[in-house]
Enzyme design. Structure first.
Site, mmCIF file in Angstrom:
data_model
loop_
_atom_site.group_PDB
_atom_site.id
_atom_site.type_symbol
_atom_site.label_atom_id
_atom_site.label_comp_id
_atom_site.label_asym_id
_atom_site.label_seq_id
_atom_site.Cartn_x
_atom_site.Cartn_y
_atom_site.Cartn_z
ATOM 1 N N ASP A 21 -8.611 12.599 3.759
ATOM 2 C CA ASP A 21 -9.040 13.352 2.576
ATOM 3 C C ASP A 21 -8.353 12.767 1.343
ATOM 4 O O ASP A 21 -7.138 12.843 1.204
ATOM 5 C CB ASP A 21 -8.661 14.828 2.780
ATOM 6 N N HIS A 53 -10.207 -8.024 11.610
ATOM 7 C CA HIS A 53 -9.743 -7.544 12.915
ATOM 8 C C HIS A 53 -8.673 -8.458 13.524
ATOM 9 O O HIS A 53 -8.001 -8.080 14.485
ATOM 10 C CB HIS A 53 -10.949 -7.423 13.859
#
Length: 441
Positions: A384, A166
């Site tokens: 996807d 992060h």
């Protein structure tokens, strides 16, 4: 303890098969990129964990396809294949070299866990072993990969657990990378939107930090403080519309535009969590959000800016005022805090931080806080890889504290929103029973 044996049993379901590393598919050479004021406060956060699960077969073939796509996408997003480092002045940076290990890819099996079980799971206990780097601090990126991916074979599909450092990227950059990787795996030859890697274009102040790892950095379960529970609340389009129209039944007093979906939902969560905590009227409660500053800074940065370009924004009131006033009161507090965070406010905040750098810890989020991370704007269900949309997208157990909320695009699409909340167990139980909060329309 019964709870512990349940956890051990859960853990034994996941077996690690192999660990390998993936590098960019072409030589890039030595690259160095200074971390800037927007990145540095997150060095003491944990790696940011995301879990996506898919219904599909042919596991080995899928893993090879993911690795092939990763080689291509890392040619642009090569910072994720690097390490944290420091220059001669002690200023943190991302370093990449062709001889570095690259991204860690772990292959595992969990032949007793199915998609349905994961989709029905409210907490994060059964996710823990599906996502790498539990309890690992971003600072450990000095000697660990900045991205670790665990691909686990399930009874009827695949779970993909990712741990991102992060200190080098925020949610916008995370999902830019994930969607780019998925595009490549689905047949694109190249990334459609290249990451903008020049962090110093937004801020070039060199901040020296004297930070070193605590003696025992991995403490994923050493969660001092209240016993937390997590739950996923799914708000349908109808529920979101109801929340929004209730808050907008009286427009903002300053005759500005109506409250946004985010402002309405933020108030709804803040108000009902405050009630569930049974605070005294005089107790303060803080609402915190991590706001994207790409369009707020001057000059604005492209959406494709790669790094952290977020600020924590706070607003505070007394619990009694929040509950006694109409919804517009709380929604206005959120709205004003967001609108006030313009380029001038960002500049002042950065200067103040650079003069006395402070590394964020959870307790900094504020007293009795509700803190919102992630965003329903991220198209997480469009990730996807060539075998269909995910059946579910969740956060791992890292970076959770009492009052942490993650918002996701709803699985059912449209304006639906999934709200993941971590709360002290007693308060969460009250929230679950609060019919005005749950709004099963």
């Amino acid at each position: 303890m019964a709870g512990d044996s349940g956890k051990k049993e859960e853990m034994s379901k996941v077996k690690i098969i192999s660990t390998s590393h993936v590098k960019p598919g072409k030589m890039i050479g030595r690259k160095e990129c200074q971390l800037v004021t927007f990145d540095l406060p997150y060095l003491a956060f944990h790696y940011n964990q995301k879990l996506l699960f898919y219904k599909c077969g042919e596991f080995e073939e899928k893993v090879e396809k993911l690795k092939d796509g990763l080689r291509v996408v890392l040619e642009e997003f090569y910072q994720l294949a690097g390490k944290l480092g420091k220059d001669e002045d002690g200023v943190f940076r991302v370093e990449y070299d062709d001889d570095m290990d690259g991204v860690e890819v772990v292959e595992a099996t969990a032949m007793e866990i199915g998609i349905e079980e994961l989709a029905a799971e409210d907490g994060t206990a059964s996710f823990k072993d599906l996502i790498p780097y539990n309890g690992v601090l971003n600072l450990e990126g000095l000697h660990r990969p900045l991205l670790s991916v665990q691909v686990t074979k399930l009874t009827d599909g695949v779970a993909m657990g990712c741990a991102f450092n992060h200190a080098i990227l925020d949610g916008t950059s995370t999902w830019h990378f994930m969607s780019s990787w998925a595009q490549i795996c689905s047949g694109s030859n190249s990334v459609s939107v290249s990451p903008f890697l020049e962090r110093t274009k937004v801020r070039n102040t060199r901040v020296k930090l004297d930070l070193s790892l605590p003696p025992n950095p991995v403490n994923g379960d050493a969660n001092q403080g209240p016993q937390l529970r997590e739950k996923l609340f799914r708000f349908s389009e109808a529920a979101i519309d109801k929340i929004k129209s209730k808050v907008n039944s009286t427009p903002p007093s300053d005759s500005s535009k109506p409250f946004s979906t985010f402002q309405a939902l933020a108030y709804h969560v803040w108000h009902h969590v405050t009630l569930a905590r049974e605070l005294k009227p005089q107790d303060y409660t803080v609402f915190t959000l991590f706001a994207d500053c790409r369009k707020r800074v001057d000059p604005p940065m492209p959406e494709s800016y790669f790094g952290n370009l977020i600020h924590a924004i706070f607003t505070v009131t007394a619990a009694g005022l929040l509950s006694a006033n109409p919804p517009q009161f709380g929604a206005s507090l959120v709205k004003k805090a967001i609108e006030a965070h313009n380029a001038k406010a960002i500049e002042e905040r950065n200067k103040e931080w650079e003069a006395a750098p402070k590394i964020f810890e959870y307790k900094d989020a504020g007293v009795n806080c509700v803190a919102v991370g992630s965003s329903p704007r991220f198209k997480v269900y469009d990730v996807d890889f060539g075998w269909g949309k995910p059946e579910g997208v969740r956060s791992g157990s890292n970076n959770r504290f009492d009052g942490m909320v993650y918002l996701y695009q709803g699985k059912s699409g449209g304006r639906s929103i999934d709200v993941e909340i971590a709360l002290e167990a007693g308060a969460l139980e009250k929230l679950e029973k609060d019919k005005e909060f749950v709004l099963e329309v």
